[in-house]
Design an enzyme around this catalytic site. Sequence first.
Site, PDB file in Angstrom:
ATOM      1  N   LEU A  64       0.817  -1.217   0.000  1.00 56.90           N
ATOM      2  CA  LEU A  64       0.000   0.000   0.000  1.00 56.90           C
ATOM      3  C   LEU A  64       0.854   1.272   0.000  1.00 56.90           C
ATOM      4  CD1 LEU A  64      -2.898  -1.070   2.397  1.00 56.90           C
ATOM      5  CD2 LEU A  64      -2.779  -1.198  -0.102  1.00 56.90           C
ATOM      6  N   HIS A 233       5.028 -15.486  -2.746  1.00 62.18           N
ATOM      7  CA  HIS A 233       5.053 -15.498  -4.218  1.00 62.18           C
ATOM      8  C   HIS A 233       5.966 -16.563  -4.837  1.00 62.18           C
ATOM      9  CE1 HIS A 233       8.460 -13.014  -3.089  1.00 62.18           C
ATOM     10  NE2 HIS A 233       7.774 -11.888  -3.023  1.00 62.18           N
ATOM     11  N   ASP A 306       0.251  -9.684  -4.735  1.00 61.05           N
ATOM     12  CA  ASP A 306       1.500  -8.925  -4.623  1.00 61.05           C
ATOM     13  C   ASP A 306       1.331  -7.568  -5.303  1.00 61.05           C
ATOM     14  OD1 ASP A 306       4.068  -8.201  -3.984  1.00 61.05           O
ATOM     15  OD2 ASP A 306       5.065  -9.584  -5.369  1.00 61.05           O
TER      16      ASP A 306
END
Length: 426
Positions: A64, A233, A306
């Site tokens: 963010l 990931h 992601d």
Amino acid sequence: MTVIIRNASVLNKEGELEIKHIVVQDGIITAIESDLPAADASAEIVEAEGKLLVPGLIDMHVHLREPGFEHKETIATGALSAAKGGFTTIACMPNTRPVTDTPEIVELVKDKAREAGLVKVLPYAAITKNELGRELTDFAALKEAGAIGFTDDGVGVQTAQMMKNAMKLAAALDMPVIAHCEDDSLVEGCAVNEGTFATKHGLKGIPNESEAIHVGRDILLAEATGVHYHVCHVSTEQSVRLIRQAKQIGIKVTAEVCPHHLLLSEEDIPGLDANWKMNPPLRSRRDVEACIEGLLDGTLDIIVTDHAPHSEEEKAKGMQLAPFGIVGFETAFPLLYTAFVATGKWDLSLLVQRMTADPARVFRLNTGSLAVGAPADLTLIDLNEEQVVDPAAFASKGRNTPFTGWKLKGWPVKTWVDGKEVWTKA
């Protein structure tokens, strides 16, 4: 306040769609009925018209950017982008500036999320101070402040002793360690995967083993410490294999995969456009197939985006110099629905489970289910609506996506958090 969502298609336990009517009172699902329930005059009626209603999507790996990189994204713009993508709970990474490595920064993130009043934002805290890998943060104080786990995402913890110390401390606090797996000695100056694209364009490549070496190391440390170890990931066949083996012998390891590592390989990169630059990079077709197989058999537990917004100026620096990362909130579900469910390769229930119930299970969240008594975190999706991906229409500040111009089906049209409508398609 009472909300009645009428004529929604919901998935039953057999993975089949049924028309149901859902009653929400004071933010909680109070009834799921086959027959239309009675409604008093004060109830808000939402006509779903047969569209798919699922638990609000959960994304346990997002960036963010606030504090420190507000030109890329803010908690408010990121939360709106998440809501538009059908997400109701998101977990944000600590590689901000300052790094989320103190209780004060954790509180700042929580305060900004409350001010935005959109989706639920769960902050991770850093494993090491300033993510430098030299000194552990105060895990107990960070947990007390509201951190949900510890990660130095963006970089890997380079020394085994530091990671083992972190895992011991996290295990004592019953908290997970979430690992960005990357051996820095193998990736310096690299921009893309070590493979055909790198060779063609004269670029230094990131080898598969840079990820898998850390996965293997950390699995052994997780076995020794008993911590809940979660792999970020996953992108390589070797990592999938190691995680599968660890699960088979009972080590407490979970893992995630991103849509782009399920959909794209290095063969798809059209040129030196940095909107195709992410970390981990797009790998070989063999790695893509291994990730898909791992997701299907449960080796990879959950799907994450992601989401990593950057400015257009930063991405314009080219493949070698631009930062890693692409945005993901607003395209994740349509991409996977179009590629895998609409083509008959996956069951709809599998996709929904990997984006709702499974992340809730892995991180012990009180959400992720469409059931009486559950929080009314809900997403309404039009499986038939077809749109072209247009970055100019994103709610995110980031426009950096390789999926521009893709024609997709399965777009969210309305999102509720605790029974409150936080986004609806105009």
